[in-house]
Design an enzyme around this catalytic site. Structure first.
Site, PDB file in Angstrom:
ATOM      1  N   MET A  88       0.809  -1.214   0.000  1.00 38.96           N
ATOM      2  CA  MET A  88       0.000   0.000   0.000  1.00 38.96           C
ATOM      3  C   MET A  88       0.845   1.269   0.000  1.00 38.96           C
ATOM      4  SD  MET A  88      -3.000  -0.943  -0.399  1.00 38.96           S
ATOM      5  CE  MET A  88      -3.631  -2.604  -0.579  1.00 38.96           C
ATOM      6  N   THR A 102      -2.186   9.277  11.600  1.00 37.27           N
ATOM      7  CA  THR A 102      -2.899   8.624  10.500  1.00 37.27           C
ATOM      8  C   THR A 102      -4.319   8.248  10.901  1.00 37.27           C
ATOM      9  OG1 THR A 102      -2.130   6.357  11.039  1.00 37.27           O
ATOM     10  CG2 THR A 102      -0.715   7.697   9.627  1.00 37.27           C
ATOM     11  N   SER A 120      -8.723   3.631  15.569  1.00 37.66           N
ATOM     12  CA  SER A 120      -8.154   3.355  16.882  1.00 37.66           C
ATOM     13  C   SER A 120      -8.533   4.446  17.860  1.00 37.66           C
ATOM     14  CB  SER A 120      -6.623   3.271  16.772  1.00 37.66           C
ATOM     15  OG  SER A 120      -6.008   3.267  18.037  1.00 37.66           O
ATOM     16  N   TYR A 171       1.776   7.142  14.071  1.00 37.69           N
ATOM     17  CA  TYR A 171       0.632   6.239  13.934  1.00 37.69           C
ATOM     18  C   TYR A 171      -0.668   6.961  14.266  1.00 37.69           C
ATOM     19  CZ  TYR A 171      -2.524   2.366  15.128  1.00 37.69           C
ATOM     20  OH  TYR A 171      -3.599   1.512  15.222  1.00 37.69           O
ATOM     21  N   ASN A 231      -8.206  -2.196   6.765  1.00 36.11           N
ATOM     22  CA  ASN A 231      -7.638  -2.563   8.063  1.00 36.11           C
ATOM     23  C   ASN A 231      -6.118  -2.536   8.086  1.00 36.11           C
ATOM     24  OD1 ASN A 231      -7.722  -3.721  10.772  1.00 36.11           O
ATOM     25  ND2 ASN A 231      -7.048  -5.611   9.831  1.00 36.11           N
TER      26      ASN A 231
END
Length: 239
Positions: A44, A137, A121, A134, A70
């Protein structure tokens, strides 16, 4: 999630970077009852691969009922040391590829009254230490797909959109990253996966798993001092 879909007799396309692992997962899906299982190796971080994966699925099945987003790029957890290039790459994998795949699949999902499932998340709602790249994003995902949810409703689209807010899940990769950083409890991946696909099937706008993620998201703005205390006592930092 693929294994749960297989048990329900679904037709599945899965993707990841490692073809050998994809083959193993596909074989298990078949043994669990999937009607058909195809896989395609993709990265990706490459500009063309997100579109390639959706086009492959459309070619195999002629249409899509669910698009489950995911995937995440590997990133070390710890104090940010100023690596801007890594953040750019991670945004490409964890965010921009989601947009590409959703847009490419949208016409087919519209025709089939399908669903987009976005796995996010709690770190996309609560700023926390050690996870700045992280977390950024996941905030981006929540912002973009939260807006897209309203736009689909305004256009009277047939496509449902479910955003899943997860706490710490006991996958091997997650546990290896956080074992020395947090005292937060981890929750079973198989239960999380079943909750995710159930929320998508029921066309729910949001899923919070486990339950306390919903409470944490609520109290963030109401009681910021309590939230900050919780965050700083949950994470560990050794000077």
């Amino acid at each position: 999630m693929a294994y749960h879909y297989a048990r329900f007799g679904a037709q599945i396309v899965i993707t990841a970077r490692r073809e050998k692992v994809l083959q193993q997962v596909a074989e298990k899906c078949k043994s669990l009852g999937a009607q058909q299982v195809f896989y395609i190796a993709a990265d990706m971080g490459n500009d063309s691969d997100p579109d390639k994966v959706v086009e492959f699925a459309l070619e195999m099945f002629g249409g899509l009922d669910y698009l489950v987003l995911n995937h995440i790029g590997p990133t070390p957890f710890g104090m940010w040391e100023g690596d801007v290039e890594h953040v750019k790459w991670l945004m490409k994998v964890n965010f921009f590829s989601y947009l590409q795949m959703a847009w490419r699949a949208l016409d087919s999902l519209e025709q089939n009254k399908g669903s987009i499932i976005v796995v996010s998340s709690l770190l996309g709602k609560l700023p926390s230490p050690f996870v700045a790249p992280y977390s950024s994003t996941k905030w981006a995902l929540n912002g973009f797909f939260g807006s897209l949810y309203h736009e689909l409703w305004m256009k009277k689209s047939n496509v449902s959109l479910t955003i899943c807010t997860l706490g710490l899940i006991d996958t091997e990769s997650a546990m290896s990253k956080v074992k020395d950083l947090t005292t937060a409890p981890a929750y079973p991946a198989t239960d999380a996966a079943l909750n995710i696909i159930t929320a998508g099937a029921l066309r729910e706008a949001e899923l919070y798993y486990p339950y306390f993620t919903y409470i944490a998201a609520l109290i963030k703005d109401w009681f910021p001092s309590i939230t900050n205390y919780f965050i700083r006592t949950t994470f560990k930092y050794n000077t």
